[in-house]
Scaffold this active site. Sequence first.
Site, mmCIF file in Angstrom:
data_model
loop_
_atom_site.group_PDB
_atom_site.id
_atom_site.type_symbol
_atom_site.label_atom_id
_atom_site.label_comp_id
_atom_site.label_asym_id
_atom_site.label_seq_id
_atom_site.Cartn_x
_atom_site.Cartn_y
_atom_site.Cartn_z
ATOM 1 N N GLY A 14 0.814 -1.220 0.000
ATOM 2 C CA GLY A 14 0.000 0.000 0.000
ATOM 3 C C GLY A 14 0.845 1.266 0.000
ATOM 4 O O GLY A 14 2.079 1.215 0.058
ATOM 5 N N VAL A 16 1.207 3.687 2.274
ATOM 6 C CA VAL A 16 2.006 3.915 3.484
ATOM 7 C C VAL A 16 3.013 2.785 3.680
ATOM 8 O O VAL A 16 4.182 3.022 4.006
ATOM 9 C CB VAL A 16 1.091 4.069 4.727
ATOM 10 C CG1 VAL A 16 1.911 4.104 6.009
ATOM 11 C CG2 VAL A 16 0.252 5.340 4.605
ATOM 12 N N ARG A 101 -6.046 3.447 18.762
ATOM 13 C CA ARG A 101 -5.566 4.757 19.219
ATOM 14 C C ARG A 101 -6.194 5.242 20.518
ATOM 15 O O ARG A 101 -5.533 5.850 21.341
ATOM 16 C CB ARG A 101 -5.816 5.811 18.137
ATOM 17 C CG ARG A 101 -4.907 5.677 16.937
ATOM 18 C CD ARG A 101 -5.225 6.773 15.942
ATOM 19 N NE ARG A 101 -4.550 6.539 14.683
ATOM 20 C CZ ARG A 101 -5.052 6.900 13.505
ATOM 21 N NH1 ARG A 101 -6.215 7.520 13.436
ATOM 22 N NH2 ARG A 101 -4.378 6.658 12.402
ATOM 23 N N CYS A 132 -2.821 11.180 10.606
ATOM 24 C CA CYS A 132 -1.856 12.065 9.929
ATOM 25 C C CYS A 132 -2.094 13.540 10.237
ATOM 26 O O CYS A 132 -1.142 14.293 10.504
ATOM 27 C CB CYS A 132 -1.904 11.827 8.420
ATOM 28 S SG CYS A 132 -3.576 11.686 7.776
ATOM 29 N N GLN A 159 -6.637 18.238 2.969
ATOM 30 C CA GLN A 159 -5.918 16.966 3.009
ATOM 31 C C GLN A 159 -5.741 16.323 1.625
ATOM 32 O O GLN A 159 -6.678 16.264 0.822
ATOM 33 C CB GLN A 159 -6.643 15.997 3.953
ATOM 34 C CG GLN A 159 -6.644 16.504 5.384
ATOM 35 C CD GLN A 159 -7.281 15.558 6.394
ATOM 36 O OE1 GLN A 159 -8.016 16.009 7.256
ATOM 37 N NE2 GLN A 159 -6.986 14.274 6.321
ATOM 38 N N SER A 162 -3.535 11.096 -1.053
ATOM 39 C CA SER A 162 -2.715 9.941 -0.664
ATOM 40 C C SER A 162 -3.101 9.421 0.714
ATOM 41 O O SER A 162 -2.826 8.262 1.025
ATOM 42 C CB SER A 162 -1.225 10.288 -0.715
ATOM 43 O OG SER A 162 -0.988 11.506 -0.045
ATOM 44 N N GLY A 163 -3.764 10.251 1.514
ATOM 45 C CA GLY A 163 -4.265 9.799 2.816
ATOM 46 C C GLY A 163 -5.314 8.710 2.679
ATOM 47 O O GLY A 163 -5.581 7.981 3.638
ATOM 48 N N HIS A 245 -0.532 17.316 3.546
ATOM 49 C CA HIS A 245 -1.718 17.913 4.164
ATOM 50 C C HIS A 245 -1.376 19.333 4.631
ATOM 51 O O HIS A 245 -0.285 19.569 5.171
ATOM 52 C CB HIS A 245 -2.134 17.130 5.410
ATOM 53 C CG HIS A 245 -2.772 15.803 5.151
ATOM 54 N ND1 HIS A 245 -3.050 15.317 3.887
ATOM 55 C CD2 HIS A 245 -3.204 14.857 6.025
ATOM 56 C CE1 HIS A 245 -3.623 14.122 4.007
ATOM 57 N NE2 HIS A 245 -3.722 13.819 5.284
HETATM 58 P P1 A2P Z 1 -3.020 -5.552 -1.390
HETATM 59 O O1 A2P Z 1 -2.145 -4.628 -2.194
HETATM 60 O O2 A2P Z 1 -2.640 -6.984 -1.548
HETATM 61 O O3 A2P Z 1 -4.497 -5.287 -1.578
HETATM 62 P P2 A2P Z 1 -3.632 1.370 0.604
HETATM 63 O O4 A2P Z 1 -3.775 2.048 1.947
HETATM 64 O O5 A2P Z 1 -2.654 2.028 -0.294
HETATM 65 O O6 A2P Z 1 -4.973 1.140 -0.012
HETATM 66 O O7 A2P Z 1 -3.030 -0.094 0.942
HETATM 67 C C1 A2P Z 1 -3.722 -1.049 1.721
HETATM 68 C C2 A2P Z 1 -2.773 -2.175 2.097
HETATM 69 O O8 A2P Z 1 -3.493 -3.132 2.883
HETATM 70 C C3 A2P Z 1 -2.235 -2.925 0.890
HETATM 71 O O9 A2P Z 1 -0.932 -3.372 1.150
HETATM 72 C C4 A2P Z 1 -3.196 -4.098 0.815
HETATM 73 O O10 A2P Z 1 -2.675 -5.241 0.167
HETATM 74 C C5 A2P Z 1 -3.389 -4.410 2.270
HETATM 75 N N1 A2P Z 1 -4.587 -5.211 2.456
HETATM 76 C C6 A2P Z 1 -5.854 -4.920 2.061
HETATM 77 N N2 A2P Z 1 -6.697 -5.939 2.367
HETATM 78 C C7 A2P Z 1 -5.945 -6.893 2.966
HETATM 79 C C8 A2P Z 1 -6.212 -8.178 3.521
HETATM 80 N N3 A2P Z 1 -7.439 -8.698 3.528
HETATM 81 N N4 A2P Z 1 -5.174 -8.879 4.058
HETATM 82 C C9 A2P Z 1 -3.932 -8.368 4.058
HETATM 83 N N5 A2P Z 1 -3.609 -7.152 3.557
HETATM 84 C C10 A2P Z 1 -4.594 -6.421 3.023
#
Ligand code: A2P
Length: 339
Positions: A14, A16, A101, A132, A159, A162-163, A245
Site C-alpha cells: 500500500g 504507506v 488509538r 496524519c 488533506q 494519498s491519505g 496535508h
Molecule cells: P493488497 O495490495 O494486496 O491489496 P492502501 O492504503 O494504499 O490502499 O493499501 C492497503 C494495504 O493493505 C495494501 O498493502 C493491501 O494489500 C493491504 N490489504 C488490504 N486488504 C488486505 C487483507 N485482507 N489482508 C492483508 N492485507 C490487506
Amino acid sequence: MSREFSVAVVGATGAVGNEILRVLEERQFPVKELRLLASERSEGTFLEFRGEEIVVEALGNDSFGGIDLALFSAGGELSQEYCPVAAAAGAVCVDNSSAWRMDPEVPLVVPEVNPGEIARFRNKGIVANPNCSTIQMVLPLKALHDFSPVKRVVVSTYQAVSGSGQKAVDELRIQSGELLNGRPIECKVYPHQIGFNCLPQIDAFLDNGYTKEEMKMVNETRKILGDDGIRVTATAVRVPVFYGHSESVNVETTGKITAVKARELFAAFPSLEVLDDAAKGVYPMPVASAGEDLTYVGRIREDESVDNGLNLWVVADNVRKGAATNAVQIAEILAEKYL
Ligand code: A2P
C-alpha cells in the site's frame, strides 16, 4: 555489533506500507529479516528493499513467528484482528490505523511530543501511530503548550488524496486527465468528483454532525498532549492534492504568546521548520513538503479577535511524517530502549 531486528510490514504493497520500506532504508533501521505481508491478491509479487527483491506473503495467523517488530498499515479491521495475533507471537506492533488509538491501555505517540508513553507498549504489545492530520498539528501545539497551556484549537484541514491510499492517488490522476479532456469521470474512492473540487467530508459522519476524521483530531490531540481540558473543533476537507496535508490552525493559549515568540518556540522544536517571510512570499506548501520528514509552519500571526490567539498554517507530507516516518521513529525508540 549492535542488535538487528526481524521486522514485518503489514500492508507492504500500500501507499504507506511502501513508504515504510523507503524510510527503513533511509534511516538505516537495523533490519535482520524483513517479512512483507499483504492480501492474497499480492501473494508472490516482489518488492525491493535495500536492492533486494523480497517476496510478498499473504497475511495469516502464522505470519508473525520470529518477528520482533510488526508495522501495520492495512486498515483498522485488519489491525483489530491481527495486532493481538502478532503480539501473542512476541512481536511489538506499531499500528497506523485508528483501531487502537483511543484504547486507554495503548500509547498514542508522536516521538517529539510524548516519547515516554512508548514504555506502555507492554500493556498490549501495541503502540498506536496517530492520525496524519493530528501528528502534524500536535508538533506546533506542543511547542506552544509547554510555554503557555493551549486552551482551544480551531482547525480546518486541506488533506491530500494519498491519505486515502494508492487507489485515491490513481483516482485524482485519472479524473484530472479526463476532466481536462472533457470526458466523463468515474468516482470509485470518493462519493463525489475529487479532480478540481474540494470535499468537506473525510470518513463517515457521526451523530454529532462531525466526521470520524474530525473527531480523531479532537480526541487524539487531547490524548497525545495529555490534557483532556483542551477544546478542539475541526473541519476536515479533502482537496485535489497528491501529497501533503495543509492545516489552518487557530490556537488560544492561557497566556499571551507573541508571533515573534511563537516563531522562536517553533524554530527550537524538533522536526519543525519555520517558513514565514510574508514580504518574500515564503510560506509552507504541500508540493514543497512532499517527500520530506519535517513539518512546516508559516503565516504565523496574532489573532486580533481574541486576547491570546495565534493563527498558523501547518504543512507536512501525510505519508511520511503523517504515517511512515512517525511509525519508524517509534520503532527506533522501541529498538533502542526496550527490545
Ligand atoms: P493488497 O495490495 O494486496 O491489496 P492502501 O492504503 O494504499 O490502499 O493499501 C492497503 C494495504 O493493505 C495494501 O498493502 C493491501 O494489500 C493491504 N490489504 C488490504 N486488504 C488486505 C487483507 N485482507 N489482508 C492483508 N492485507 C490487506
